[in-house]
Each structure stands twice: as C-alpha cells, then as structure tokens.
Design an enzyme around this catalytic site. Structure first.
Site, PDB file in Angstrom:
ATOM      1  N   LYS A 172       0.826  -1.408  -0.068  1.00  0.00           N
ATOM      2  CA  LYS A 172       0.026  -0.339   0.048  1.00  0.00           C
ATOM      3  C   LYS A 172       0.556   1.270   0.150  1.00  0.00           C
ATOM      4  O   LYS A 172       0.649   2.428  -1.129  1.00  0.00           O
ATOM      5  CB  LYS A 172      -1.377   0.447   1.129  1.00  0.00           C
ATOM      6  CG  LYS A 172      -2.116   1.490   1.631  1.00  0.00           C
ATOM      7  CD  LYS A 172      -2.519   1.523   0.695  1.00  0.00           C
ATOM      8  CE  LYS A 172      -4.165   2.574   0.175  1.00  0.00           C
ATOM      9  NZ  LYS A 172      -3.236   3.782   1.184  1.00  0.00           N
ATOM     10  N   GLU A 179       1.152   7.153  -6.784  1.00  0.00           N
ATOM     11  CA  GLU A 179       0.731   7.540  -6.848  1.00  0.00           C
ATOM     12  C   GLU A 179       0.884   8.965  -6.579  1.00  0.00           C
ATOM     13  O   GLU A 179       0.520  10.151  -7.661  1.00  0.00           O
ATOM     14  CB  GLU A 179      -0.563   7.497  -5.873  1.00  0.00           C
ATOM     15  CG  GLU A 179      -2.100   8.436  -5.800  1.00  0.00           C
ATOM     16  CD  GLU A 179      -2.380   7.894  -4.490  1.00  0.00           C
ATOM     17  OE1 GLU A 179      -3.221   9.210  -3.661  1.00  0.00           O
ATOM     18  OE2 GLU A 179      -2.992   7.412  -3.944  1.00  0.00           O
TER      19      GLU A 179
END
Length: 445
Positions: A172, A179
């Site tokens: 993550k 991102e």
C-alpha cells in the site's frame, strides 16, 4: 471516521450484521442515525463491542496510524480470546505492522495489516485491498474481504493475500508512492500544455478526454479532465483559483525512505515527493521569481504534434515510475522474505484504487510471461514503448529545460532510463576519489 463508516456500510451491504464502536459516543450515534434500517449494531464500551462478536472474532480497526493504533489494540486485548483476528486497515507504516504482528502473535492473537485504497467512495463501493499477515488468519477473513473488494472488468475481486507481517502495508505504501509519481507527471504535462501551447481549460479537458480513450486510460486522467472544467460559485475555473501548494500525508516520504534503506534508485517517485515540498515554499518562490532570471516560455510549435509528444512522454514516464516501484517491491520482498507475487499485485490495482489504470494489465501480463524479470522496462511490451516514445520524452524535457518549465519527474524518467541502459557509468571516477581520500579500495574491470 469516514473510511471506517463506509467500510462498515460496505460489509453490511453484503449481508453481514456489523458491530460498530467509536471512542466518541456521538459519532457512533451519528452513524446509526444516518443509516436507519441497516444491520449496524452500536456499542458504547469496548467490552460490550468485543463480546458481541462470534469467535474467532474479526475486528477491523480504522484509526489514525501511529500511537492511536497501539492504544486501540491495547484497549481490545483484555477482552480477546486466543485466535481472534485484528485487521488494521489504516495507512500504517509497515515496520509498525511487523512489530505488532510479532507482539500479538506471541500472545496468541492474529494480526492482519491491510492496505485499503480507493478513498471514501472506494471504501463504500469497493476498494482495492492488500492484506498481509498469517496466511491461516487471512483465510478466515478472506470471504468478507473478497465480498467488499472492488471487482475488475474480468470479474476478479481486487484483493489477494500479499505476504507475511508487514507485506500488505508495504505494498500500500508503494502504491501511494506510485500515486505521487502519477500525479506529478500529470501536473507536469498540464504545465507543459499550458506553458507551451497556452491551451484553455476547455482545450485541456478535451485533450485529457482523448487521452483517456487510449493507453493512458486511468482514474487519475479521468478525474483530471473533469477538474479542468469545474467552476466555483463565482463562475471562475476552480483549478485556476486553487493555491499551488500540494500537501502530503507522509506515505510518499515513507516510500522514498525505504528506497534509500534498500539501495533502490526510486528517483522519479522521490522527485514527486520533493516537488510537493518545493510547492509548499510559496513565499520563497514568489520572492525568488522577482530575483532569479530565466528564459520565458516560447510557444512549442505545431499544436497537435506537441500534444502527442507530451502524451507519449507522460506514458513512458508512467512506465518508468512503475518500473521503479515494482523493482522496489522486489528488493523489499527479498529483504523481508515476503515472496511477493508482482503480477497479482498489479491485478488488484486494476479497480477500486487511486492508481487504477488500463495499463496495469500489461504489468500482470509481463510477470505472467516472466515472473523473474528484473525490471519492467525489459519486458517486450514496455521495451517497445520505450523504443517508440523515448524521442518524444527527450524532446519534451529538452523543450522544458530550454524554456524554464520545471519538469522534475519527466527529467528523472530520462535520467533513469539512460542510466539503467548504460553498460558503463562514470562511477569508476567516484570510486577512485573514494579510494584517494579514504582508502576505500576498488574493484578492477
């Protein structure tokens, strides 16, 4: 609180009765009042909350990462039985997850550190889920996680067992780093189209709409086209009245710090973190703009040609960013003995999460073809894109440098690509210098 509420509603919508607890009685009452008729059962003490659950208990924690997570776990422990499962769905630093997993295992409890991506809407409708911990504990919660996860176009749920202890939270974290890279690359493309072609917001929206129909098809391109045409209550384009300071919550920084610990050249993503930091120096930048000289941007020539160059540069930059991110996952997997499945990780990013994109299937395909590939740039599809698109990336970076338009991640993409393909680098001189002043020795060719 919103993520926790939405995940509870998501679980309830799949046919489960969900016990809910929040330290704040008001917040618990608010959730129940806002969702009448739902199978949400409120509890106002930790003891009652824990005792309401069937064993082995499955408790999903959605609290702010850090000391708050430890405090929440400590409050639960007196009422838990051996074999109960705590799932931490927060944005937790993976080393904390490794520690908690070790400590709770020693006491007979199961701990699953779980990355959850997709924001508030994803939590409600289906996020991408990255669980890490004991495999046997995961099997006990897999039916619930599978039901609440996003579903890719081929019908596969966007959840898979990632690996032991901190593996889920590590993946993550790298997802969040990627991102950052994606968002900065898009911001630089926007800056180039505005500075190089003076495109209006309507034209930018049209350009991004076209881009979203092809290789760049993704959630971030999709929302960006909408952002360009959004107006405020005064009729002004919203993007034009937003202050140019990008905040961060620290997950990009964690990814970069881990790359340094592992000796991984995560240059593009790290530049995207630094770009946010320099954006926050607004007062200094305004002052410097009046003192430091530089070229004024000239128009970039043929409109359609330049737009296509920027599109190609953006796609190749994105590929370099993911190549770096997945290379770091490989290094971490080796370091922490996680045995990560990179193709499966790319698969669960295809829906629900912020970086969801059509091209993630290409990553899954690359690992299916060669699970041991050292770097995604070496996979046939990505090699061909690099062959075909590198000139556009070079042209765009050269134009930006000549015209004083900062493109830190586009520049990092070129530098990494050229360094990675270089059979010989000038590091021999650095090693000679190190030996000269510090007797560090060297290897001969």
């Amino acid at each position: 609180a919103v993520m926790g509420r939405n995940l509870a509603l998501n679980i309830e919508s799949r046919g489960y009765t969900v016990s809910v607890f929040n330290r704040s009685r008001e917040k618990t009452e608010e959730v129940i009042a806002e969702n009448p008729g739902k199978k949400l059962v409120p509890y106002y003490t930790v003891k009652e909350f824990v005792e309401s659950l069937e064993t082995p208990r499955r408790i999903l924690l959605m609290v702010k990462a850090g000391a708050g997570t430890d405090a929440a776990i400590d409050s639960l422990k007196p009422y838990l039985d051996k074999g109960d499962i705590i799932i931490d769905g927060g944005n937790t630093f993976f080393q904390d997850t490794i520690r908690r997993n070790r400590e709770l295992s020693a006491e007979g409890f199961n701990f699953i550190g779980t990355g959850v991506s997709g924001g508030e809407e994803g939590a409600l409708k289906g996020p991408s889920i990255m669980p890490g911990g004991q495999k046997e504990a995961y099997e006990l919660v897999a039916p619930i996680l599978t039901k609440i996860a996003a579903v890719a176009e081929d019908g596969e749920p966007c959840v898979t067992y990632i690996g032991a202890d901190g593996a889920g939270h590590y993946v993550k974290m790298v997802h969040n780093g990627i991102e950052y890279g994606d968002m900065q690359l898009i911001a630089e493309a926007y800056s180039l189209l505005k500075g190089g072609l003076n495109l209006s917001n309507e034209e930018l929206a049209e350009t991004f709409t076209e881009w979203n129909k092809g290789e760049l098809n993704s959630y971030l391109i999709d929302i960006t086209k909408d952002i360009f045409t959004k107006k405020d209550e005064e009729g002004k384009y919203l993007v034009d009245v937003i202050l140019d300071e990008a905040a961060n919550k620290g997950t990009g920084k964690w990814t970069s710090q881990s790359s340094l610990d592992l000796g991984e050249p995560l240059s593009l993503i790290t530049e995207s973190v630094f770009a946010r930091y320099i954006s926050s120096l607004k007062e200094q930048r305004v002052a410097a703009s009046k003192v430091l000289s530089g070229p004024k941007a000239q128009l970039a020539g043929d409109k359609a040609e330049f737009i296509e160059k920027v599109r190609r540069a953006l796609y190749l930059g994105k590929i370099v960013s993911y190549a770096q991110g997945f290379s770091q996952l490989r290094a971490a997997s080796d370091e922490y003995n996680w045995d990560l499945n990179y193709g499966e990780i790319a698969k669960i990013f295809r829906a629900g999460c912020i970086i969801r994109a059509q091209f993630l299937q290409k990553i899954t395909d690359a690992y299916a073809e060669n699970a041991g590939i050292a770097n995604l740039l070496l996979a046939p599809y990505f090699k061909k894109i690099a062959d075909d698109y590198q000139q556009a990336l070079r042209d765009v970076v050269a134009y930006a440098v000549q015209n004083g338009i900062p493109v830190p991640t586009f520049s990092a993409a070129v530098a990494y690509y050229d360094s990675y393909r270089a059979a010989v680098l000038p590091a021999n001189l650095i090693q000679a210098q190190r030996d000269y002043f510090g007797a560090h020795t060297y290897k001969r060719t």
